[in-house]
Design a protein around this motif. Structure first.
Motif, PDB file in Angstrom:
ATOM      1  N   LEU A 183     -25.091 -27.414  -6.784  1.00 11.86           N
ATOM      2  CA  LEU A 183     -25.361 -27.975  -7.414  1.00 11.86           C
ATOM      3  C   LEU A 183     -25.692 -28.032  -8.757  1.00 11.86           C
ATOM      4  O   LEU A 183     -25.490 -26.447  -9.485  1.00 11.86           O
ATOM      5  N   LEU A 184     -25.935 -28.951 -10.016  1.00 11.69           N
ATOM      6  CA  LEU A 184     -25.452 -29.114 -10.966  1.00 11.69           C
ATOM      7  C   LEU A 184     -26.892 -28.363 -12.064  1.00 11.69           C
ATOM      8  O   LEU A 184     -28.379 -28.210 -11.147  1.00 11.69           O
ATOM      9  N   ALA A 185     -26.687 -27.617 -12.835  1.00  8.31           N
ATOM     10  CA  ALA A 185     -28.124 -26.289 -13.573  1.00  8.31           C
ATOM     11  C   ALA A 185     -29.292 -27.330 -13.670  1.00  8.31           C
ATOM     12  O   ALA A 185     -30.100 -27.087 -13.415  1.00  8.31           O
ATOM     13  N   ASP A 186     -28.851 -28.617 -14.210  1.00  3.25           N
ATOM     14  CA  ASP A 186     -29.802 -29.696 -14.780  1.00  3.25           C
ATOM     15  C   ASP A 186     -30.522 -29.942 -13.245  1.00  3.25           C
ATOM     16  O   ASP A 186     -32.246 -30.294 -14.143  1.00  3.25           O
ATOM     17  N   ASP A 187     -30.396 -30.204 -12.265  1.00  4.60           N
ATOM     18  CA  ASP A 187     -30.175 -30.269 -11.283  1.00  4.60           C
ATOM     19  C   ASP A 187     -30.821 -29.723 -10.133  1.00  4.60           C
ATOM     20  O   ASP A 187     -32.771 -29.795  -9.628  1.00  4.60           O
ATOM     21  N   ALA A 188     -30.844 -28.549 -10.690  1.00  4.65           N
ATOM     22  CA  ALA A 188     -31.994 -27.623 -10.536  1.00  4.65           C
ATOM     23  C   ALA A 188     -33.257 -26.888 -11.328  1.00  4.65           C
ATOM     24  O   ALA A 188     -34.005 -26.978 -10.675  1.00  4.65           O
ATOM     25  N   LYS A 189     -33.358 -27.423 -12.538  1.00  4.07           N
ATOM     26  CA  LYS A 189     -34.022 -27.293 -12.946  1.00  4.07           C
ATOM     27  C   LYS A 189     -35.304 -28.740 -13.157  1.00  4.07           C
ATOM     28  O   LYS A 189     -36.273 -28.233 -12.307  1.00  4.07           O
ATOM     29  N   LYS A 190     -34.746 -29.708 -12.404  1.00  5.13           N
ATOM     30  CA  LYS A 190     -35.618 -31.124 -11.826  1.00  5.13           C
ATOM     31  C   LYS A 190     -36.107 -30.472 -10.745  1.00  5.13           C
ATOM     32  O   LYS A 190     -37.060 -29.948 -10.056  1.00  5.13           O
ATOM     33  N   LEU A 191     -35.245 -29.840 -10.034  1.00  5.71           N
ATOM     34  CA  LEU A 191     -36.118 -29.475  -8.440  1.00  5.71           C
ATOM     35  C   LEU A 191     -36.862 -28.873  -8.492  1.00  5.71           C
ATOM     36  O   LEU A 191     -38.149 -28.585  -7.732  1.00  5.71           O
TER      37      LEU A 191
END
Length: 668
Positions: free
Chosen positions: A649-657
């Motif tokens: 998982l990319l960091a930006d996608d983790a924040k979004k989730l």
């Protein structure tokens, strides 16, 4: 030939300046340019070039001889065969901010767009499907092949029709899904020289319809037998939408559709290494490209597999075109290099697509008598194979016949992967994963025109995991850093089992349908002696095909929640709010009660333990799993962080989730 070294930003690029004979794109025409804002703050500004290009192929060149009917295509004065296609290229305004990557994404049925890339990649799409003519699509224009003295080439054509409007008097003779395309015109309108039959199910025996009860005609305004029309099919009394109708006739004037492979090859070979086209128009990305990567999803992923298998990753000058490739949610090859092929199909009854090799390592297909082969045979022989990351999910097993890709046509053992291939499986996802994302307890929203399914739509996504995997592919191509080991279900681990509720361990969820009978059966077809099964090329001379046997298929097992256990799970699957399936049940129309296309299902967990007991649901409730909304969000945050650490998982996608979890109605 010189190879001057150019510095672009911090990336050292080797620019190759070939002669005009090296790349067979002959003319590039930019018709429109638009400015595009950066994809995110700090990223480069972009411009998008829209236009078309022209190309020529030598029919005698070994790289092109495999194209069906190329020898019968009209020639230019120089002996070559011409084609043209549309394109769109997104590139950074500042050449120094180009990453060195070209990301070519194969359009799906002419659909697709390019946009500013946050990492400075050049993004490219172009037309490859010659049977599409819609002005809003990426399209390819190819010649029509003809026989001696200009006489039309012919072949048997089959077209199947389902779910037409109830009582429709006539229907258009078109093929494919998503963007239906016209089928070839019949040699004769005499129905005695054709055949129409109906079936109440895929397994039902065909029932012939008398030639006097149907016509090549338009009956929308004129009663049967209507106004003669080679593009319409009319039936006395109208069509029953609970039946499937199959039309078989002799068609004429085949387009040389296999040129779609050459068109993609030639454009990207030009963009990678040419200085200018034959007219002197500069290559707009000359000197910027070092690592071209080919991606395609679903139908387009099938194109990627065939592109590699048929040897098109080698340009006419002998060099490799793409360094990396990602066929995504692609279980078959694309039926493009076939006279009167239907590249827009989707694994329906009588459709070709799974006849050739489906595996990356060499395998002896004794069940079908096809001998030993692999998708990489041609590129291995020429040292032009790309590094490949294959990605797919549960719906590909249930709806698109993925099983032999992993265990062969005898389903007796796992097939090994070669060193240039990684495989990552997205467990418990629908075809392509959720397109709205988040944590919706009501399930995903169906797309417009979607089939009616019994279960809610599966909201489990795969896009976030795929983004991380594509980054790993880019690193592999550019630096040699190997991606994580492949993760997918295997027989050896006990992950792959028979497609029945009992075998997979399906929990008895009150009110939910069973997975029994939801598999799209893999049939071994006999299309006649003019068809090249290994290369999925040539002419389908036996229509409908004879069914020689059923190929055994396996599917992934599930846990006590009904969720799959093997592969690379999403955050949503690691912090589940229900059962996510790769199959669903068709609620109405032809095939009711069977599989619902490649749409996955969703059964939410009960909110509280009291609700669970009242419903007699064997799965623990949301309350027992997470206590309250804050506990659910905390669990998502922890799992997302762990997925980032593992590289899934990319960091930006983790924040979004995490933000989506906070905004959700889970345990509110």
């Amino acid at each position: 030939m010189t190879r001057p070294t150019l510095r672009i930003g911090s990336v050292m690029l080797l620019a190759t300046l070939p002669t005009t004979a090296d790349a067979r794109l002959t003319r590039l025409i930019v018709e429109r340019t638009e400015a595009v804002a950066p994809a995110r703050p700090g990223a480069p500004a972009y411009r998008i070039l829209h236009g078309r290009y022209e190309g020529q192929v030598d029919p005698a060149d070994p790289h092109n001889r495999i194209i069906t009917d190329i020898a019968a295509a009209p020639r230019l004065s120089n002996g070559r065969v011409a084609y043209s296609a549309t394109f769109a290229i997104a590139l950074p305004d500042d050449p120094a901010r180009t990453s060195g990557f070209l990301m070519y994404d194969v359009p799906n049925r002419g659909n697709g767009a390019v946009a500013a890339d946050p990492d400075g990649h050049v993004r490219v799409i172009s037309g490859w499907q010659g049977d599409i003519s819609a002005p809003d699509a990426q399209r390819l224009t190819v010649p029509v092949a003809s026989g001696p003295r200009g006489r039309p080439l012919t072949a048997t054509v089959l077209q199947r029709f389902t779910d037409m409007p109830a009582g429709a008097a006539s229907i258009a003779i078109v093929g494919g899904i998503g963007r239906p395309t016209p089928r070839p015109l019949p040699v004769s309108l005499d129905t005695r020289r054709a055949r129409l039959f109906r079936q109440s199910s895929d397994a039902a025996a065909p029932v012939n319809i008398a030639s006097g009860n149907w016509a090549f005609a338009d009956c929308r305004t004129t009663p049967f037998p209507g106004r003669p029309d080679p593009t319409q099919l009319c039936l006395r009394g109208g069509f029953d939408n609970g039946q499937a109708y199959t039309l078989v006739y002799r068609g004429r004037g085949p387009q040389v559709l296999g040129l779609g492979f050459a068109a993609v090859r030639d454009l990207n070979a030009f963009l990678r290494s040419a200085a200018a086209d034959d007219a002197g128009t500069p290559n707009p990305v000359a000197g910027r490209i070092r690592w071209p990567i080919l991606t395609g999803t679903s139908q387009s992923g099938n194109f990627v597999r065939s592109f590699i298998a048929l040897g098109f990753n080698q340009s006419e000058d002998g060099r490799r075109v793409f360094d990396g490739a990602n066929p995504n949610i692609a279980a078959r090859q694309v039926p493009l290099n076939i006279r009167f092929g239907v590249p827009g199909g989707a694994a329906g009854l009588y459709e070709p697509g799974s006849e050739g090799p489906l595996w990356w390592s060499r395998y002896n297909d004794t069940a079908r008598g096809r001998g030993t082969a692999s998708l990489l045979d041609r590129c291995r022989a020429t040292a032009t194979c790309p590094r490949i990351v294959e990605t797919f999910g549960s719906a590909e097993f249930w709806g698109l016949r993925m099983s032999p890709n992993l265990v062969g046509t005898d389903a007796s053992a796992d097939l090994p992967l070669p060193p240039e291939v990684r495989r990552y499986y997205f467990p418990s996802v629908t075809h392509g994963g959720s397109y709205t994302g988040g944590f919706p307890l009501a399930g995903d929203k169906p797309y417009p025109g979607a089939p009616a399914c019994t279960l809610a739509w599966n909201p489990n996504p795969s896009a976030e995991t795929r983004r991380a995997v594509l980054k790993a592919l880019a690193d592999w191509v550019s630096t040699g850093k190997a991606p994580p080991p492949s993760r997918y279900p295997t027989m050896a681990a006990g992950d792959l089992v028979a497609p029945t509720a009992r075998a997979i361990g399906w929990p008895a969820i009150p009110g939910a349908p069973s997975p029994d009978g939801k598999l799209n059966t893999f049939l071994d077809y006999d299309f006649g002696p003019a068809f090249d099964y290994r290369d999925l090329s040539g002419v389908l001379s036996r229509q409908p095909p004879a069914v020689r046997r059923t190929i055994p298929s396996l599917v992934p097992r599930v846990d006590s929640d009904g969720n799959e256990t093997a592969g690379v799970p999403s955050v949503q699957l690691l912090v589940p709010i229900g059962t996510y399936t790769g199959w669903n049940e068709l609620a109405q129309g032809f095939g009711k009660g069977g599989g619902c296309g490649f749409v996955g299902g969703f059964v939410p967990f009960a909110k509280t333990e009291a609700d669970r007991r009242a419903a007699r649901d064997p799965r623990p409730s949301l309350q027992s799993r997470y206590r309250d909304h804050a506990g659910f969000v905390a669990r998502v945050r922890a799992v997302a962080a762990d997925q980032v650490r593992q590289g899934w998982l990319l960091a930006d996608d983790a924040k979004k989730l995490v933000a989506q979890a906070e905004a959700s109605d889970v345990l509110r």
